[in-house]
Scaffold this active site. Structure first.
Site, PDB file in Angstrom:
ATOM      1  N   ALA A  63     -63.174 -16.177 -33.656  1.00  0.00           N
ATOM      2  CA  ALA A  63     -64.319 -15.271 -33.745  1.00  0.00           C
ATOM      3  C   ALA A  63     -64.782 -15.243 -35.196  1.00  0.00           C
ATOM      4  O   ALA A  63     -64.027 -15.594 -36.100  1.00  0.00           O
ATOM      5  CB  ALA A  63     -63.902 -13.881 -33.296  1.00  0.00           C
ATOM      6  N   GLY A 102     -60.110 -16.972 -31.039  1.00  0.00           N
ATOM      7  CA  GLY A 102     -61.068 -16.927 -29.938  1.00  0.00           C
ATOM      8  C   GLY A 102     -61.429 -18.316 -29.444  1.00  0.00           C
ATOM      9  O   GLY A 102     -61.772 -18.490 -28.263  1.00  0.00           O
ATOM     10  N   GLU A 105     -58.810 -19.155 -27.064  1.00  0.00           N
ATOM     11  CA  GLU A 105     -58.952 -18.314 -25.859  1.00  0.00           C
ATOM     12  C   GLU A 105     -60.034 -18.873 -24.936  1.00  0.00           C
ATOM     13  O   GLU A 105     -59.861 -18.932 -23.714  1.00  0.00           O
ATOM     14  CB  GLU A 105     -59.298 -16.872 -26.280  1.00  0.00           C
ATOM     15  CG  GLU A 105     -58.103 -16.179 -26.916  1.00  0.00           C
ATOM     16  CD  GLU A 105     -58.408 -14.775 -27.376  1.00  0.00           C
ATOM     17  OE1 GLU A 105     -59.317 -14.610 -28.216  1.00  0.00           O
ATOM     18  OE2 GLU A 105     -57.741 -13.842 -26.909  1.00  0.00           O
ATOM     19  N   GLU A 125     -54.488 -14.683 -35.332  1.00  0.00           N
ATOM     20  CA  GLU A 125     -55.028 -13.330 -35.479  1.00  0.00           C
ATOM     21  C   GLU A 125     -54.123 -12.385 -36.272  1.00  0.00           C
ATOM     22  O   GLU A 125     -54.600 -11.585 -37.069  1.00  0.00           O
ATOM     23  CB  GLU A 125     -55.315 -12.714 -34.099  1.00  0.00           C
ATOM     24  CG  GLU A 125     -56.612 -13.208 -33.450  1.00  0.00           C
ATOM     25  CD  GLU A 125     -56.394 -14.449 -32.594  1.00  0.00           C
ATOM     26  OE1 GLU A 125     -55.361 -15.127 -32.765  1.00  0.00           O
ATOM     27  OE2 GLU A 125     -57.264 -14.755 -31.752  1.00  0.00           O
TER      28      GLU A 125
HETATM   29  N1  3HC Z   1     -65.092 -16.725 -39.228  1.00  0.00           N
HETATM   30  C1  3HC Z   1     -65.979 -16.860 -40.216  1.00  0.00           C
HETATM   31  N2  3HC Z   1     -65.863 -17.741 -41.224  1.00  0.00           N
HETATM   32  C2  3HC Z   1     -64.791 -18.523 -41.220  1.00  0.00           C
HETATM   33  C3  3HC Z   1     -63.807 -18.446 -40.230  1.00  0.00           C
HETATM   34  C4  3HC Z   1     -63.984 -17.493 -39.178  1.00  0.00           C
HETATM   35  N3  3HC Z   1     -63.108 -17.365 -38.178  1.00  0.00           N
HETATM   36  N4  3HC Z   1     -62.843 -19.334 -40.500  1.00  0.00           N
HETATM   37  C5  3HC Z   1     -63.212 -19.948 -41.623  1.00  0.00           C
HETATM   38  N5  3HC Z   1     -64.388 -19.465 -42.066  1.00  0.00           N
HETATM   39  C6  3HC Z   1     -65.150 -19.897 -43.242  1.00  0.00           C
HETATM   40  C7  3HC Z   1     -64.409 -19.589 -44.535  1.00  0.00           C
HETATM   41  O1  3HC Z   1     -64.643 -18.273 -44.958  1.00  0.00           O
HETATM   42  C8  3HC Z   1     -65.000 -20.620 -45.458  1.00  0.00           C
HETATM   43  O2  3HC Z   1     -66.243 -20.137 -45.859  1.00  0.00           O
HETATM   44  P1  3HC Z   1     -66.817 -20.443 -47.325  1.00  0.00           P
HETATM   45  O3  3HC Z   1     -66.907 -21.934 -47.417  1.00  0.00           O
HETATM   46  O4  3HC Z   1     -68.105 -19.733 -47.347  1.00  0.00           O
HETATM   47  O5  3HC Z   1     -65.790 -19.874 -48.258  1.00  0.00           O
HETATM   48  C9  3HC Z   1     -65.234 -21.823 -44.545  1.00  0.00           C
HETATM   49  O6  3HC Z   1     -65.240 -21.304 -43.218  1.00  0.00           O
HETATM   50  C10 3HC Z   1     -64.175 -22.872 -44.632  1.00  0.00           C
HETATM   51  O7  3HC Z   1     -62.919 -22.258 -44.485  1.00  0.00           O
HETATM   52  P2  3HC Z   1     -61.676 -22.706 -45.367  1.00  0.00           P
HETATM   53  O8  3HC Z   1     -62.077 -22.779 -46.798  1.00  0.00           O
HETATM   54  O9  3HC Z   1     -60.563 -21.824 -44.998  1.00  0.00           O
HETATM   55  O10 3HC Z   1     -61.478 -24.198 -44.853  1.00  0.00           O
HETATM   56  P3  3HC Z   1     -60.151 -24.937 -44.411  1.00  0.00           P
HETATM   57  O11 3HC Z   1     -60.578 -26.241 -43.910  1.00  0.00           O
HETATM   58  O12 3HC Z   1     -59.151 -24.881 -45.502  1.00  0.00           O
HETATM   59  O13 3HC Z   1     -59.542 -24.076 -43.201  1.00  0.00           O
HETATM   60  C11 3HC Z   1     -59.520 -22.934 -41.078  1.00  0.00           C
HETATM   61  C12 3HC Z   1     -60.230 -23.983 -41.989  1.00  0.00           C
HETATM   62  C13 3HC Z   1     -58.142 -23.476 -40.699  1.00  0.00           C
HETATM   63  C14 3HC Z   1     -60.366 -22.745 -39.868  1.00  0.00           C
HETATM   64  C15 3HC Z   1     -59.337 -21.633 -41.869  1.00  0.00           C
HETATM   65  O14 3HC Z   1     -60.577 -21.253 -42.428  1.00  0.00           O
HETATM   66  C16 3HC Z   1     -58.852 -20.494 -41.034  1.00  0.00           C
HETATM   67  O15 3HC Z   1     -57.660 -20.364 -40.817  1.00  0.00           O
HETATM   68  N6  3HC Z   1     -59.776 -19.627 -40.568  1.00  0.00           N
HETATM   69  C17 3HC Z   1     -59.433 -18.416 -39.886  1.00  0.00           C
HETATM   70  C18 3HC Z   1     -59.158 -18.675 -38.430  1.00  0.00           C
HETATM   71  C19 3HC Z   1     -58.877 -17.396 -37.705  1.00  0.00           C
HETATM   72  O16 3HC Z   1     -58.269 -16.480 -38.224  1.00  0.00           O
HETATM   73  N7  3HC Z   1     -59.322 -17.330 -36.453  1.00  0.00           N
HETATM   74  C20 3HC Z   1     -59.130 -16.154 -35.650  1.00  0.00           C
HETATM   75  C21 3HC Z   1     -60.249 -15.202 -35.879  1.00  0.00           C
HETATM   76  S1  3HC Z   1     -60.007 -13.676 -35.024  1.00  0.00           S
HETATM   77  C22 3HC Z   1     -60.379 -14.034 -33.407  1.00  0.00           C
HETATM   78  O17 3HC Z   1     -60.643 -15.149 -33.070  1.00  0.00           O
HETATM   79  C23 3HC Z   1     -60.345 -12.858 -32.473  1.00  0.00           C
HETATM   80  C24 3HC Z   1     -60.353 -13.284 -31.064  1.00  0.00           C
HETATM   81  O18 3HC Z   1     -59.055 -13.165 -30.548  1.00  0.00           O
HETATM   82  C25 3HC Z   1     -61.245 -12.375 -30.230  1.00  0.00           C
END
Ligand code: 3HC
Length: 690
Positions: A63, A102, A105, A125
């Site tokens: 998400a 997400g 999911e 998460e």
């Molecule tokens: N939402 C919004 N922006 C995101 C994002 C997300 N989930 N994941 C990454 N980004 C953005 C980063 O902020 C970054 O932005 P920037 O360039 O403006 O700084 C850009 O994407 C690139 O991210 P990274 O620098 O971290 O790039 P990497 O290649 O090193 O890593 C990644 C990529 C593995 C996807 C890492 O960004 C990551 O772990 N992201 C978080 C993933 C996450 O936590 N997902 C779960 C979200 S909660 C959810 O899904 C709830 C659901 O259950 C309902």
């Protein structure tokens, strides 16, 4: 602008493609259009089945984190999964890159899943204080079994494609995922099958093993609430109706989303990325790294580099030291191989990246050299002088010093613009933090190279300016003093450690001191003795322990007695603590855990504010990153500066004022902290500036 979600007709298959750079995060707009696309696919007469795919570098990475601060509204990820559940036509997920949160999911709500060989899946998460909120806690156990799901969801671990296949999360690993997904979608349409994970029975579970795993999670979480909540939701898969469990999961997700811990962890997510961002300069290529000094630090750095596929040459002073360094490195790799973390091929490849020498001339062709010898400025200058005559003029010269002035090293080399500090934390191949120390003349390209290198070796970089101890050790030495004051006032080392562990720190400072070795700090204090403010309250307990030849775990005694891998209270240390109180004329009194925690936090924040005003740290969130990744500050509190904002800066300033009143020199309130309180602002407002 490209469409966020489009439906392409490829023969009789409808390919739904998400195009939302950089990571195809599920924003409200993406979710809305996804639901619409799934419905359009259902209604298109020429389409028999569908594929869910993504453009760009990855399948949906979760998400959209940026939207979690806003009140919920619009189409949810749960709505997307429900649309997939109701789809009358099979839809296959074509996954690659990082299919997370997400994203996973949604994939699990599809009717089958194909993943690229390099792809990973996971539910990260909990790392941002949440739990999978769109059915992940119910669908995953139905394919992997409850125990595997529990481990995956509460650890947030990334699971590689091969393991995803073995555990049933995906149905196939394929190089061309879209093609493979289309073939599979057609087969499902031919068989008129709509396999839905929600309809699967839960595989049999060993209840005792599951309960034992549940019990261990809260302990391991050290104060973080999300893992326990996530575990509770997974447990519902054992005995609660699917839709009822989904509702409860959603409710738990919302409570976490609006809670302080998730906000703090989301702050850390943004802080980590802000700290790692370079400016406009282009990094130089780094292929071959030289390391001078093969002690604990040098060997750890060599491992970190070899792990990332860099060629490494390590130089030691003589054959015996060189062989000892080689043995140290080999031991780490052998242990990893023995535990199954490293395959035989990877073990051999790592060692093949490493060479050893006794003469710096061996570093002639390096792109970067990191000096990791003893903390002595004359010895370090000698190394830099010699390097300057051996390596190319554009070879970056870095020091791993934790305290010393990098400018003094730049002074002795040709082309000082290439000099900077790369301060690793021990053990260097494990600890994530890397302080990149910008010296007075460091060129922007050199800084950019260090930031790019940090990413390559999977470290969390923070750029710091020059001062004694940079960001981390400077703040550490200040809050350590507050702990020492607590000893003189009435506490014992194990009580201070317990107070800070209760706060969520990975380990108390005295346990850490014993682990790291007390001799390093002793040498440092002796070095600074001449410059110490005569009025400063100086606690001599650590010096007395060292004078006895007790340097911590390695000598079996330090703040604690170390017996059979256990820390035991040492009555002789208790006597030294009581002697210190007596010599200062203090009557020992009980010191509460809250008192210790409050003082430690206030000391960190006050020094942090001074560091900011001096330009040593670029933004408050950089200080949070240093303390969380290098010093065991609980990430779920968001680092000291974020915690201070949450407490209210006025309250912190009051504590600082009382510390100043009690202990005087060194504890003056930081003018920046006073200014923020006076203008009713917080540290977050400074993060937004830069
Ligand atoms: N939402 C919004 N922006 C995101 C994002 C997300 N989930 N994941 C990454 N980004 C953005 C980063 O902020 C970054 O932005 P920037 O360039 O403006 O700084 C850009 O994407 C690139 O991210 P990274 O620098 O971290 O790039 P990497 O290649 O090193 O890593 C990644 C990529 C593995 C996807 C890492 O960004 C990551 O772990 N992201 C978080 C993933 C996450 O936590 N997902 C779960 C979200 S909660 C959810 O899904 C709830 C659901 O259950 C309902």
């Amino acid at each position: 602008m490209a469409e966020l979600v489009r439906l392409e007709h490829v023969g009789d298959i409808g390919v739904i493609i998400i195009d939302h750079p950089p990571v195809n995060a599920l924003s409200v707009a993406v979710r809305e259009r996804l639901v619409a696309a799934v419905r359009a696919l259902a209604q298109a007469p020429g389409l028999r089945a569908g594929v869910l795919a993504c453009d760009g570098r990855t399948f949906i990475a979760g998400a959209d984190i940026r939207e979690f601060d806003a009140p919920p509204g619009g189409t949810t990820t749960h709505d997307v999964c429900e649309a997939l559940d109701h789809s009358p036509k099979p839809i296959v997920a074509a996954m690659f890159g990082t299919a997370l949160g997400g994203g996973l999911e949604v994939a699990l709500a599809c009717h089958a899943r194909v993943i690229a060989p390099e792809g990973v899946v996971g539910f990260p998460e909990v790392r941002i204080g949440l739990l999978p909120g769109a059915g992940g806690t119910q669908r995953l156990p139905r394919v992997t079994g409850a125990l595997v799901a529990l481990e995956m969801i509460t650890s947030g671990r990334h699971v590689p494609a091969a393991e995803a296949l073995a555990t049933g999360i995906v149905d196939e690993v394929a190089t061309d995922v879209r093609d493979a997904a289309m073939i599979r979608a057609r087969a499902l349409a031919d068989a008129a099958r709509l396999p839905r994970i929600r309809d699967l029975p839960l595989p049999p579970v060993n209840r005792a093993a599951f309960d034992a795993a549940l019990g261990a999670i809260t302990h391991k979480a050290r104060g973080a609430v999300a893992p326990a909540e996530a575990a509770r939701c997974v447990a519902m898969a054992l005995d609660t109706d699917f839709d009822e469990a989904l509702q409860q999961e959603h409710a738990a997700f919302q409570v976490l989303r609006t809670g302080a811990q998730s906000k703090a962890l989301r702050h850390m997510f943004a802080a980590d990325r802000a700290a790692a961002k370079g400016r406009d300069a282009q990094p130089w290529p780094v292929r071959h790294v030289g390391i001078v000094g093969g002690g604990t630090m040098g060997s750890g750095i060599a491992i970190a580099m070899a792990d990332a596929g860099l060629e490494v040459t390590l130089v030691e002073v003589g054959d015996a030291a060189m062989q000892a360094a080689e043995a140290r490195i080999r031991t780490v790799y052998d242990r990893q191989a023995k535990s199954g973390r490293l395959s035989a091929a990877a073990h051999a490849a790592r060692l093949a990246h490493l060479s050893f020498a006794t003469d710096v001339a061996a570093l002639r062709d390096t792109d970067l050299v990191i000096e990791a010898i003893i903390e002595n400025i004359d010895a370090k200058q000698d190394v830099f002088r010699r390097l300057s005559t051996v390596v190319r003029r554009d070879t970056i010269l870095a020091s791993n010093t934790s305290y010393l002035n990098i400018d003094l090293l730049a002074d002795v080399v040709d082309n000082p613009e290439r000099v900077l500090g790369l301060h690793f934390f021990s053990p260097a191949h494990v600890m994530r933090l890397l302080e990149i120390v910008r010296a007075g003349r460091t060129a922007p390209q050199v800084l950019a190279t260090a930031l790019a290198l940090a990413k390559r070796i999977r470290k969390q970089p923070v750029v710091a300016g020059i001062c004694d101890g940079f960001i981390g050790n400077r703040i550490f030495s200040v809050w350590r003093k507050q702990c020492d004051y607590a000893l003189e006032d009435g506490a014992l080392p194990h009580e201070v450690d317990a107070a800070l562990e209760q706060f969520g720190m990975a380990m108390g400072p005295y346990a850490v001191g014993d682990l790291a070795g007390l001799d390093i700090g002793w040498a440092q204090r002796k070095r600074l003795a001449a410059t110490r403010d005569a009025l400063e309250r100086y606690v001599p307990i650590a010096d007395w322990i060292c004078e006895e030849g007790h340097f911590g775990q390695k000598t079996g005694r330090g703040y604690y007695l170390h017996q059979d891998s256990k820390r035991v209270v040492d009555p002789e240390v208790t006597a030294l603590v009581e002697r210190a109180s007596a010599e200062r004329g203090l009557r020992r009194k009980p010191i509460s855990a809250v008192h210790i925690q409050t003082r430690v936090l206030a000391a960190m924040v006050n020094e942090g504010a001074k560091i900011l005003a001096e330009g040593i740290a670029a933004r408050p969130s950089d200080i949070d990153v240093v303390l969380v990744h290098g010093y065991g500050f609980p990430s779920w509190r968001g680092g000291p500066m974020h915690t201070a904002d949450a407490h209210g800066l006025g309250a912190i300033l009051n504590v600082v004022r009382s510390m100043f009143a009690e202990s005087g020199a060194g504890w003056q309130p930081a003018p920046l902290l006073e200014e923020l309180v006076a203008s009713n602002r917080d540290f977050a407002s400074l993060n937004r500036l830069g």
